[in-house]
Design an enzyme around this catalytic site. Structure first.
Site, mmCIF file in Angstrom:
data_model
loop_
_atom_site.group_PDB
_atom_site.id
_atom_site.type_symbol
_atom_site.label_atom_id
_atom_site.label_comp_id
_atom_site.label_asym_id
_atom_site.label_seq_id
_atom_site.Cartn_x
_atom_site.Cartn_y
_atom_site.Cartn_z
ATOM 1 N N ASP A 113 41.263 12.594 14.979
ATOM 2 C CA ASP A 113 41.198 11.376 15.791
ATOM 3 C C ASP A 113 42.090 10.286 15.200
ATOM 4 O O ASP A 113 42.205 9.195 15.756
ATOM 5 C CB ASP A 113 39.756 10.906 16.015
ATOM 6 C CG ASP A 113 39.053 10.491 14.736
ATOM 7 O OD1 ASP A 113 39.614 10.698 13.644
ATOM 8 O OD2 ASP A 113 37.920 9.975 14.834
ATOM 9 N N SER A 114 42.790 10.626 14.106
ATOM 10 C CA SER A 114 43.853 9.746 13.606
ATOM 11 C C SER A 114 44.902 9.548 14.696
ATOM 12 O O SER A 114 45.722 8.638 14.601
ATOM 13 C CB SER A 114 44.499 10.336 12.346
ATOM 14 O OG SER A 114 44.852 11.693 12.539
ATOM 15 N N GLU A 132 32.108 13.157 11.154
ATOM 16 C CA GLU A 132 32.121 12.274 9.988
ATOM 17 C C GLU A 132 30.705 11.966 9.519
ATOM 18 O O GLU A 132 29.846 11.587 10.329
ATOM 19 C CB GLU A 132 32.862 10.975 10.322
ATOM 20 C CG GLU A 132 34.339 11.186 10.510
ATOM 21 C CD GLU A 132 35.131 9.887 10.644
ATOM 22 O OE1 GLU A 132 34.587 8.791 10.389
ATOM 23 O OE2 GLU A 132 36.313 9.990 11.014
ATOM 24 N N GLU A 134 37.522 12.422 1.696
ATOM 25 C CA GLU A 134 38.576 11.424 1.935
ATOM 26 C C GLU A 134 38.424 10.213 1.020
ATOM 27 O O GLU A 134 37.365 9.589 0.966
ATOM 28 C CB GLU A 134 38.559 10.981 3.410
ATOM 29 C CG GLU A 134 39.641 9.935 3.704
ATOM 30 C CD GLU A 134 39.978 9.741 5.178
ATOM 31 O OE1 GLU A 134 39.395 10.425 6.037
ATOM 32 O OE2 GLU A 134 40.829 8.885 5.454
ATOM 33 N N LYS A 146 34.998 18.859 13.713
ATOM 34 C CA LYS A 146 34.740 18.080 12.495
ATOM 35 C C LYS A 146 33.963 16.823 12.878
ATOM 36 O O LYS A 146 34.282 16.174 13.872
ATOM 37 C CB LYS A 146 36.047 17.687 11.802
ATOM 38 C CG LYS A 146 35.839 16.809 10.564
ATOM 39 C CD LYS A 146 37.073 16.738 9.698
ATOM 40 C CE LYS A 146 38.127 15.800 10.167
ATOM 41 N NZ LYS A 146 37.712 14.388 10.301
ATOM 42 N N ASP A 198 38.541 17.031 15.941
ATOM 43 C CA ASP A 198 37.637 15.944 15.541
ATOM 44 C C ASP A 198 36.745 15.559 16.702
ATOM 45 O O ASP A 198 37.213 15.436 17.841
ATOM 46 C CB ASP A 198 38.478 14.710 15.180
ATOM 47 C CG ASP A 198 38.458 14.412 13.707
ATOM 48 O OD1 ASP A 198 37.505 14.802 13.022
ATOM 49 O OD2 ASP A 198 39.430 13.776 13.238
HETATM 50 O O1 KIV Z 1 41.635 12.210 11.855
HETATM 51 C C1 KIV Z 1 42.197 12.712 10.887
HETATM 52 O O2 KIV Z 1 43.420 12.926 10.855
HETATM 53 C C2 KIV Z 1 41.367 13.075 9.736
HETATM 54 C C3 KIV Z 1 42.062 13.425 8.484
HETATM 55 C C4 KIV Z 1 42.528 12.191 7.831
HETATM 56 C C5 KIV Z 1 41.219 14.242 7.593
HETATM 57 O O3 KIV Z 1 40.185 13.043 9.827
#
Ligand code: KIV
Length: 256
Positions: A41-42, A110, A172, A108, A80
């Protein structure tokens, strides 16, 4: 490779993961045999230009997961789950299924969310954990786990997620000693970003690794392996000059 095979790499071979948000980059990562692709989600920051990941929606994640899945046919794709897509276990399950239908092999989340992790695993959806700096919840992007209490909490969360059965976890922005201890104490592989060299693997954001972003505010842990922002700028400048000077298109680029 599948998520079980990723787990089996712990202690044998360092694991490499990179983010991808589109078809072309996914194809390249797939071709060079990267271990895992993260549709992170970056993308809210590096693709959409927002200050953080808090604006990212399920629709955006599904869209980018589809694009990545079309490009990467042989690589594990982890998607994510965006903020508020797993506020309740039922909501998490419905949304994780959507990401899997779009082509993700795992999701994934958080932070330590035991009920969410349990329901996903019960439905055979592999889960990657994420502890330390949690961009969806953080006010500021800074190193976590510097006080003994914080470090202890991160360690406990990592151990609890491991016990529930996450197949891997991102660490992280935590001190190296803490990442080393977690890596030693959990059976699932740890994938570090800003967590030092003792993790079982490393992940970076692809646009930062490629030098697409300006390097003014790059975190300390980022290494730029290319300078694509300069390379792209030069190519575009050459194109502009040639168009303006009448040098492009030539006969070679013209239909007759
Ligand atoms: O969203 C993302 O790119 C991430 C990485 C920084 C691990 O969660």
């Amino acid at each position: 490779m599948n998520t079980t095979e990723i787990q089996a790499l712990k202690g044998k071979q360092r694991i490499v993961m990179l983010t991808a948000y589109d078809y072309q980059i996914a194809r390249i990562l797939d071709r060079v045999n990267i271990d895992m692709i993260l549709v992170g989600d970056s993308l809210g920051m590096v693709f959409q230009g927002n200050p953080d990941t808090k604006q990212v929606t399920m629709d955006a994640m599904v869209y980018h997961t589809h694009a990545v899945a079309r490009g990467a046919k042989n690589t594990i794709i982890v998607a994510d789950m965006p903020i508020h897509s797993y506020d309740t276990p039922d909501q998490a399950l419905a949304n994780a299924k959507q990401l899997c239908e779009a082509g993700a092999h795992a999701v994934k989340i958080e932070g330590h969310q035991p009920e969410v992790i349990k329901i996903l695993l019960k439905e055979d959806i592999p889960v990657m954990g994420h502890v330390g700096l949690l961009p969806q919840y953080a006010e500021k992007f800074r190193v976590q786990g510097k006080t003994p209490e914080q470090a202890d909490q991160i360690w406990r969360d990592a151990l609890a997620m491991d016990k529930l059965g996450v197949f891997a976890m991102v660490l992280e922005c935590i001190p190296e000693w803490l990442a080393r201890k977690i890596t030693h104490d959990v059976k699932s592989p740890t994938i570090g970003i800003g967590a030092g060299k003792y993790c079982d693997g490393q992940v970076l954001v692809i646009t930062e690794l490629l030098g697409m972003t300006s390097n003014d505010h790059l975190p300390k842990f980022v290494k730029q392996y290319s300078s694509l922002n300069i390379i792209i700028g030069e190519a575009v400048t050459e194109f502009m000059e040639e168009v303006r000077e009448g040098k492009y298109p030539t006969k070679k680029h013209t239909y007759h």
